[in-house]
Design an enzyme around this catalytic site. Structure first.
Site, PDB file in Angstrom:
ATOM      1  N   HIS A   1       0.836  -1.193   0.000  1.00 11.53           N
ATOM      2  CA  HIS A   1       0.000   0.000   0.000  1.00 11.53           C
ATOM      3  C   HIS A   1       0.873   1.246   0.000  1.00 11.53           C
ATOM      4  CE1 HIS A   1      -3.116  -2.829   1.376  1.00 11.53           C
ATOM      5  NE2 HIS A   1      -3.967  -1.959   0.886  1.00 11.53           N
TER       6      HIS A   1
ATOM      7  N   LYS B   1      -0.372   4.677   4.770  1.00 15.51           N
ATOM      8  CA  LYS B   1      -1.253   3.729   5.462  1.00 15.51           C
ATOM      9  C   LYS B   1      -0.740   3.465   6.866  1.00 15.51           C
ATOM     10  CE  LYS B   1      -3.644  -0.682   4.994  1.00 15.51           C
ATOM     11  NZ  LYS B   1      -4.921  -0.018   5.417  1.00 15.51           N
TER      12      LYS B   1
HETATM   13  N1  LIG Z   1     -12.853  -0.911   3.056  1.00 13.80           N
HETATM   14  C1  LIG Z   1     -12.198  -0.403   1.997  1.00 13.80           C
HETATM   15  O1  LIG Z   1     -12.493  -0.745   0.809  1.00 13.80           O
HETATM   16  C2  LIG Z   1     -11.127   0.603   2.226  1.00 13.80           C
HETATM   17  C3  LIG Z   1     -10.806   0.961   3.504  1.00 13.80           C
HETATM   18  N2  LIG Z   1      -9.882   1.918   3.747  1.00 13.80           N
HETATM   19  C4  LIG Z   1      -9.673   2.301   5.149  1.00 13.80           C
HETATM   20  O2  LIG Z   1     -10.303   3.559   5.352  1.00 13.80           O
HETATM   21  C5  LIG Z   1      -9.643   4.254   6.419  1.00 13.80           C
HETATM   22  C6  LIG Z   1      -9.270   5.646   5.940  1.00 13.80           C
HETATM   23  O3  LIG Z   1      -8.316   5.525   4.906  1.00 13.80           O
HETATM   24  P1  LIG Z   1      -7.807   6.878   4.176  1.00 13.80           P
HETATM   25  O4  LIG Z   1      -8.960   7.601   3.614  1.00 13.80           O
HETATM   26  O5  LIG Z   1      -6.659   6.498   3.281  1.00 13.80           O
HETATM   27  O6  LIG Z   1      -7.227   7.689   5.438  1.00 13.80           O
HETATM   28  P2  LIG Z   1      -6.940   9.259   5.566  1.00 13.80           P
HETATM   29  O7  LIG Z   1      -5.932   9.394   6.655  1.00 13.80           O
HETATM   30  O8  LIG Z   1      -6.687   9.847   4.220  1.00 13.80           O
HETATM   31  O9  LIG Z   1      -8.361   9.862   6.074  1.00 13.80           O
HETATM   32  C7  LIG Z   1      -8.801   9.611   7.383  1.00 13.80           C
HETATM   33  C8  LIG Z   1     -10.015  10.497   7.641  1.00 13.80           C
HETATM   34  O10 LIG Z   1     -10.507  10.237   8.948  1.00 13.80           O
HETATM   35  C9  LIG Z   1     -10.452  11.453   9.710  1.00 13.80           C
HETATM   36  N3  LIG Z   1     -10.110  11.155  11.090  1.00 13.80           N
HETATM   37  C10 LIG Z   1      -9.006  10.539  11.535  1.00 13.80           C
HETATM   38  N4  LIG Z   1      -9.047  10.433  12.884  1.00 13.80           N
HETATM   39  C11 LIG Z   1     -10.198  11.025  13.278  1.00 13.80           C
HETATM   40  C12 LIG Z   1     -10.824  11.275  14.540  1.00 13.80           C
HETATM   41  N5  LIG Z   1     -10.259  10.853  15.680  1.00 13.80           N
HETATM   42  N6  LIG Z   1     -12.028  11.896  14.567  1.00 13.80           N
HETATM   43  C13 LIG Z   1     -12.618  12.280  13.408  1.00 13.80           C
HETATM   44  N7  LIG Z   1     -12.086  12.102  12.181  1.00 13.80           N
HETATM   45  C14 LIG Z   1     -10.883  11.476  12.137  1.00 13.80           C
HETATM   46  C15 LIG Z   1      -9.388  12.318   9.044  1.00 13.80           C
HETATM   47  O11 LIG Z   1      -9.605  13.677   9.404  1.00 13.80           O
HETATM   48  P3  LIG Z   1      -8.391  14.725   9.200  1.00 13.80           P
HETATM   49  O12 LIG Z   1      -8.229  14.908   7.731  1.00 13.80           O
HETATM   50  O13 LIG Z   1      -8.877  15.963   9.902  1.00 13.80           O
HETATM   51  O14 LIG Z   1      -7.181  14.095   9.880  1.00 13.80           O
HETATM   52  C16 LIG Z   1      -9.694  12.000   7.577  1.00 13.80           C
HETATM   53  O15 LIG Z   1     -10.835  12.703   7.156  1.00 13.80           O
HETATM   54  C17 LIG Z   1      -8.444   3.368   6.814  1.00 13.80           C
HETATM   55  O16 LIG Z   1      -8.820   2.558   7.903  1.00 13.80           O
HETATM   56  C18 LIG Z   1      -8.243   2.492   5.578  1.00 13.80           C
HETATM   57  O17 LIG Z   1      -7.632   1.241   5.871  1.00 13.80           O
HETATM   58  C19 LIG Z   1      -9.221   2.575   2.734  1.00 13.80           C
HETATM   59  C20 LIG Z   1      -9.499   2.244   1.427  1.00 13.80           C
HETATM   60  C21 LIG Z   1     -10.473   1.214   1.082  1.00 13.80           C
HETATM   61  O1  LIG Z   2      -5.548   2.052   3.553  1.00  8.74           O
HETATM   62  C1  LIG Z   2      -5.857   1.783   2.350  1.00  8.74           C
HETATM   63  O2  LIG Z   2      -5.587   2.505   1.365  1.00  8.74           O
HETATM   64  C2  LIG Z   2      -6.604   0.522   2.124  1.00  8.74           C
HETATM   65  N1  LIG Z   2      -6.989  -0.150   3.188  1.00  8.74           N
HETATM   66  C3  LIG Z   2      -7.843  -1.282   3.175  1.00  8.74           C
HETATM   67  C4  LIG Z   2      -7.183  -2.422   3.943  1.00  8.74           C
HETATM   68  O3  LIG Z   2      -6.558  -2.126   4.999  1.00  8.74           O
HETATM   69  O4  LIG Z   2      -7.333  -3.578   3.512  1.00  8.74           O
HETATM   70  C5  LIG Z   2      -8.368  -1.649   1.810  1.00  8.74           C
HETATM   71  C6  LIG Z   2      -7.492  -1.304   0.649  1.00  8.74           C
HETATM   72  O5  LIG Z   2      -6.497  -2.293   0.473  1.00  8.74           O
HETATM   73  C7  LIG Z   2      -6.900   0.083   0.734  1.00  8.74           C
END
Ligand SMILES: NC(=O)C1=CN([C@@H]2O[C@H](COP(=O)(O)OP(=O)(O)OC[C@H]3O[C@@H](n4cnc5c(N)ncnc54)[C@H](OP(=O)(O)O)[C@@H]3O)[C@@H](O)[C@H]2O)C=CC1
Ligand SMILES: O=C(O)C1=N[C@H](C(=O)O)C[C@H](O)C1
Length: 215
Positions: free
Chosen positions: A128, A132
């Site tokens: 990734h 991450k």
């Molecule tokens: N299920 C799926 O298909 C996928 C899952 N994911 C998962 O999604 C999650 C987010 O990934 P990603 O978008 O890359 O992460 P980012 O770090 O880009 O975004 C995280 C978001 O959550 C907010 N946030 C973090 N901590 C807090 C808090 N304590 N209170 C409120 N808001 C908070 C951040 O706010 P701020 O910007 O203000 O810090 C930001 O808006 C991860 O767990 C990742 O593994 C990712 C891709 C696909």
């Molecule tokens: O953090 C990411 O970007 C992603 N997280 C998810 C995971 O932890 O499996 C899904 C995807 O691979 C992208």
């Protein structure tokens, strides 16, 4: 295709939060990020792609608005999963660590064929982007569960990779691997919006993305 109901995004300023808004269309009526929260109206469905620490707030908001939940955040522990099961007694909840169809199919393949590979060596690798926070990925853990045995896991953090997962098998005479590559993280957002449409057809219950894919 855009979502035709008011929706919320928890993690709205993040990589995935912005992809969700692009895939769902319009403007979220509820936005939550680390520094704050805005709400104008009542979301029919809430997407959570944030941090496991936010889950209690997510559950509270879903209860307040009687919203369905599409849960994408990873690094969830047993307590978080128990909280989602409790919420699912009141509203529809879809929970998946990966909303790509390819990974859903990969998990089905591994689950169905694992018995034929039970005496093969097996390992899982995931790669990734460098931002991450969790390792191994939630997807890697999910694929390991599909295999039905504990296997070594390897995590690589390189550049802006959206997400690679590979299950590798080997014995004395041959090797086999099953590999999925997300070319763009928009694929997760498109899958999450599909999950939202699925959730909006349910009264309540806890569902996986496999349930969504299987219709
Ligand atoms: N299920 C799926 O298909 C996928 C899952 N994911 C998962 O999604 C999650 C987010 O990934 P990603 O978008 O890359 O992460 P980012 O770090 O880009 O975004 C995280 C978001 O959550 C907010 N946030 C973090 N901590 C807090 C808090 N304590 N209170 C409120 N808001 C908070 C951040 O706010 P701020 O910007 O203000 O810090 C930001 O808006 C991860 O767990 C990742 O593994 C990712 C891709 C696909
Ligand atoms: O953090 C990411 O970007 C992603 N997280 C998810 C995971 O932890 O499996 C899904 C995807 O691979 C992208």
């Amino acid at each position: 295709m855009e979502l035709s109901v008011p929706y919320g995004v928890i993690g709205s300023t993040g990589r995935m939060g912005r992809e969700i808004a692009a895939a769902a269309g319009g403007t979220p009526c509820l936005c939550v990020w680390d520094e704050g929260e805005t709400c104008e109206g009542s979301p029919r469905v809430i997407f959570d792609f944030s941090s496991a620490a936010v889950l209690p707030r997510t559950v509270e908001l879903c209860r307040r608005h009687k919203s369905a939940l599409v849960m994408g955040t990873t690094a969830l522990n047993d307590g978080h999963m128990a909280a989602l099961r409790g919420l699912a007694e009141e509203v529809p909840v879809v929970q998946s660590f990966n909303y790509s169809i390819g990974i859903a199919v990969m998990a089905m393949i591994l689950r169905d064929y694992a018995p034929l590979l039970a005496d093969w060596d097996a390992e899982i690798a995931e790669a990734h982007h460098i931002h991450k926070k969790d390792a191994p990925s939630g997807t890697a853990l999910m694929l390991g569960r599909a295999l039905g045995r504990d296997v070594p896991m390897h995590s690589f953090r390189l550049g802006g990779l959206p997400g690679d997962h590979e299950a590798l098998f080997g014995n004395e005479g041959e090797t086999l691997s099953v590999h999925h590559r997300a070319i763009s993280r928009s694929v997760f957002a498109i899958g999450a919006v599909r999950a939202a449409r699925f959730a909006l057809t349910k009264e309540k219950g806890l569902f996986t993305f496999e349930d969504v894919v299987r219709g």
